[in-house]
Scaffold this active site. Structure first.
Site, short mmCIF file in Angstrom:
data_model
loop_
_atom_site.label_atom_id
_atom_site.label_comp_id
_atom_site.label_asym_id
_atom_site.label_seq_id
_atom_site.Cartn_x
_atom_site.Cartn_y
_atom_site.Cartn_z
CG ASP A 71 -7.96 15.03 59.10
OD1 ASP A 71 -8.24 16.20 58.76
OD2 ASP A 71 -7.70 14.14 58.28
CG ASP A 115 -9.95 20.46 56.37
OD1 ASP A 115 -10.24 19.43 57.04
OD2 ASP A 115 -8.85 20.60 55.81
#
Length: 426
Positions: A104, A308
């Site tokens: 992440d 992202d």
């Protein structure tokens, strides 16, 4: 006689070297890992729902940061887990215990389920067992990583009235993903240090959260590996300065995740670079404009756009979204438009369709997208533009739009670079 003794000495030395465990890599080296999409066939309906959840959390965090005057969001994002997110494979401990965990770029903490972890999510995935490792140790409150967590109100130390540095108490943490209104998405435990193995290289002294309790959606893995810009992240702890990945468009296959000198693989024609905005904790760049076919529309302004890995879809803030949508529709009059669902506003019948091109223009670099980066089939006969409108100032380049690009994050120089690539050849 001397010759015989020398030969014996050489033989003994060689046997010792062959029997010895792999050498530990120094920091600032090269490390290689792999990532696997935890949904081999991405469900775009679920992806829309999960991506909007993550967008709303990200936007709220950035708004809180602006209101507090800190200029950056320190707290992590809710995860787009189980729908197009990516798991990283690695090992912890001596001897190594192999695990997988969500990779992440929107958060920093590394954590893994420890022991039986009967109150941990997800159940059924492997846990890391500290009692089976000779290199495990708990981190005291005086450690730098614990103080970083304390400064963000994410750790407690030493009990009431105790001096953390003097007591040497264990650093307990609770790291929440999401807003205060959603208390059921967190990891909780104590900070520890362990040897991590990435590919064939082992690295001592990586700080991580030994989780004893967690709630929320973390896919099917054993925890999470934070790849953000903060001190807790794996990138910062490896002290490599850069990391990169190349997400293959065939989500049934693994994708390379490279740390350090991996950036040297990005060479030759086609390498584009753009500065990271220093005002954001996330990997935010300046999107100056968007080209749709022959038309060029404005970008996202001073708020930029975030790259992202944990968000599947792409989002554009207004007016960038509407202007790009109008440009797309004006150049698709020969296509048969059909009603969209789940936030997909531009959909067409797929048969015989040739969609207008799309290019993202950044400050210093242009990303000419493949059709598959921005149009996807939602069923056998309909394809939709997988760019959606953001209800806030926050814009995101999601992981589908990043596929078949080598994306490099240079934290030392605050630069993001990209290059079209065949990710299966790395």
């Amino acid at each position: 006689m001397a010759t015989t003794r020398s030969a014996i000495l050489v033989l003994v030395t060689m046997c010792f070297l062959l029997a010895a465990p792999p050498a530990y890599s120094e920091r600032r080296g090269f490390f290689r890992a792999t990532m696997t999409c935890n949904e081999p066939v991405i469900n775009l309906t679920r992806a829309a729902h999960k991506s909007r959840q993550r967008l709303s959390i990200l936007a709220a965090r950035l708004l809180d940061a602006a209101a507090s005057g800190s200029g950056s969001a320190q707290t992590p994002l809710q995860l787009d887990s189980g729908v197009g997110a990516y798991d990283m494979t690695f090992s912890m401990g001596t001897p190594p215990q192999q695990l997988s965990a969500l990779a992440d770029t929107g958060s920093d903490l590394i954590w893994a389920k420890c022991g039986a972890c009967k109150r941990c999510a997800p159940q059924g995935s492997p846990s890391y067992y500290p009692n089976k490792s000779s290199s495990f140790s708990k981190l005291p409150c005086s450690s730098g990583l614990c103080r970083t967590l304390e400064s963000q109100s994410l750790a407690t130390c030493g009990g009431a009235g105790a001096s953390a540095s003097a007591s040497g108490a264990v650093c307990d943490y609770k790291y929440s993903y999401g807003l205060a209104s959603d208390p059921h998405h967190y990891t909780q435990g104590y900070m520890a240090s362990e040897t991590f193995t990435l590919g064939g290289d082992s690295v001592r002294g990586i700080g991580f959260g030994c989780t004893t309790m967690s709630e929320g959606g973390y896919g099917s893995g054993s925890g999470l590996v934070g790849l953000g810009r903060g001190r807790l992240s794996l990138v910062r702890q490896l002290k490599v300065g850069t990391f990169s990945y190349c997400l293959t468009s065939d989500t049934s296959k693994s994708s390379p995740l490279l740390f350090g000198a991996a950036g040297d693989l990005m060479t030759g024609a086609g390498v584009q670079s753009t500065p990271l905005l220093k005002t954001s904790t996330y990997y935010t760049v300046n999107l100056t404009s968007i080209s749709i076919g022959a038309a060029t529309t404005p970008g996202t302004g001073r708020h930029g756009i975030i790259f992202d890995s944990g968000t599947t879809l792409t989002f554009l803030a207004e007016p960038a979204y509407t202007l790009a949508k109008v440009a797309l529709l004006s150049q698709a009059t020969n296509l048969t438009r059909v009603p969209g669902t789940d936030g997909y506003e531009v959909c067409f019948q797929t048969s015989g369709a040739v969609f207008p091109s799309m290019v993202l223009h950044f400050d210093g670099g242009d990303m000419a997208l493949r059709t598959e980066n921005y149009f996807r089939a939602v069923d056998d006969s309909v394809s939709c533009w997988i760019v959606q409108s953001s209800p806030s100032h926050t814009s995101i380049v999601g992981n589908i739009m990043q596929m078949d690009y080598h994306i490099r994050y240079d934290l030392d120089k605050s630069v993001l670079s990209f290059q079209a690539a065949n990710c299966e050849t790395f």
